[in-house]
Design a protein around this motif. Structure first.
Motif, PDB file in Angstrom:
ATOM      1  N   GLU A 260       0.828  -1.200   0.000  1.00  0.00           N
ATOM      2  CA  GLU A 260       0.000   0.000   0.000  1.00  0.00           C
ATOM      3  C   GLU A 260       0.868   1.258   0.000  1.00  0.00           C
ATOM      4  N   ALA A 261       1.959   1.243   0.745  1.00  0.00           N
ATOM      5  CA  ALA A 261       2.859   2.399   0.776  1.00  0.00           C
ATOM      6  C   ALA A 261       3.497   2.625  -0.592  1.00  0.00           C
ATOM      7  N   VAL A 262       3.844   1.544  -1.277  1.00  0.00           N
ATOM      8  CA  VAL A 262       4.420   1.652  -2.618  1.00  0.00           C
ATOM      9  C   VAL A 262       3.433   2.313  -3.570  1.00  0.00           C
ATOM     10  N   GLU A 263       2.162   1.887  -3.525  1.00  0.00           N
ATOM     11  CA  GLU A 263       1.151   2.447  -4.415  1.00  0.00           C
ATOM     12  C   GLU A 263       0.904   3.922  -4.109  1.00  0.00           C
ATOM     13  N   ARG A 264       0.892   4.278  -2.837  1.00  0.00           N
ATOM     14  CA  ARG A 264       0.690   5.692  -2.478  1.00  0.00           C
ATOM     15  C   ARG A 264       1.839   6.552  -2.989  1.00  0.00           C
ATOM     16  N   LYS A 265       3.035   6.058  -2.850  1.00  0.00           N
ATOM     17  CA  LYS A 265       4.216   6.820  -3.296  1.00  0.00           C
ATOM     18  C   LYS A 265       4.177   7.051  -4.798  1.00  0.00           C
ATOM     19  N   GLN A 266       3.810   6.024  -5.545  1.00  0.00           N
ATOM     20  CA  GLN A 266       3.792   6.162  -6.998  1.00  0.00           C
ATOM     21  C   GLN A 266       2.742   7.162  -7.442  1.00  0.00           C
ATOM     22  N   VAL A 267       1.602   7.177  -6.778  1.00  0.00           N
ATOM     23  CA  VAL A 267       0.552   8.144  -7.115  1.00  0.00           C
ATOM     24  C   VAL A 267       1.002   9.567  -6.778  1.00  0.00           C
TER      25      VAL A 267
END
Length: 250
Positions: free
Chosen positions: A74-81
């Protein structure tokens, strides 16, 4: 997310040449090129699958099992967004709309008519991977080694950099960096090249092209002036330096 004993990558900075291929291969963006070296920026971004390992031409990345932060998808997806970056996580892939950014050109200059420029290209092919090391136009030449993106970023690329030079182009991020180094070494060693000017972009992975050129000259042991120019995505020169290599052939 807590810590757990798990498989995670290890980067040997002594072997790393900063080419950026690992950062491109890492879909989670766990790797960044910092100060010319690949670094694991967050344990929680590394899924431990090792997509980056097979891409490293220097064998600088391996697995190790140790206590590390758990993978946080989830942290990875937030960072990419938030960053608007492509999945590879490389800083050079951050999405930008240049038409909406401020630039250094006045309104008058932006609408001024532009006279057709004359091509300064004197050789073909130009892609480094396609040019043979014994190409006749390399003999005693002044060579311009340019990263692929520079010609698109620099409005007056031909007039500013290419006049009376042989052009070689390549991308250390997308092409075979080791093959580049070997070919450049053969070119410098065999052709009595008079000078080498490397023009690269400001993005970290582009610096690999300059390091490849430096390594090739050192391996070939030929006296030569190597100039490096770093440009921004608007084509403005950010940095210039000249290295004067002198060996026993001088």
């Amino acid at each position: 997310m807590g810590k757990a004993k798990r498989q995670i990558i290890r980067i040997d900075e002594d072997k790393c040449d900063g080419c950026g291929l690992c950062a491109e291969a890492c879909h989670e963006g766990a790797i960044r090129i910092i100060d010319g070296k690949a670094r694991l920026i967050s344990e929680s971004y590394c899924d431990g699958l090792g997509d980056c390992i097979g891409e490293c031409p220097r064998g600088a990345i391996s697995f190790e099992t140790r206590e590390a932060d758990s993978y946080d998808e989830e942290a990875v997806e937030r960072k990419q967004v938030q960053q608007g970056s492509l999945p590879c996580g490389c800083p050079g892939t951050v999405l930008r709309s240049l038409a909406q950014e401020e630039n250094d050109f006045s309104d008058e200059a932006a609408v001024a008519p532009v006279e057709p420029a004359r091509s300064m290209l004197s050789n073909w092919p130009i892609q480094l991977r396609l040019v043979p090391a014994n190409a006749p136009y390399l003999k005693g030449a002044d060579v311009l080694l340019a990263a692929d993106c520079t010609a698109a970023s620099i409005p007056d690329f031909h007039g500013r950099f290419l006049k009376c030079k042989v052009l070689l182009m390549g991308c250390p991020k997308l092409d075979d960096a080791e093959a580049y180094r070997k070919k450049l070494t053969d070119m410098v060693r065999a052709n009595g090249i008079k000078s080498l000017h490397v023009v690269i972009m400001e993005v970290p992975c582009c610096g690999g092209l300059a390091r490849l050129a430096e390594g090739a000259v050192e391996e070939a042991r030929k006296s030569i002036d190597l100039k490096k120019t770093v440009v921004g995505i608007r084509g403005n020169v950010l940095e210039e330096e000249t290295l004067r290599y002198r060996f026993g052939d001088a």
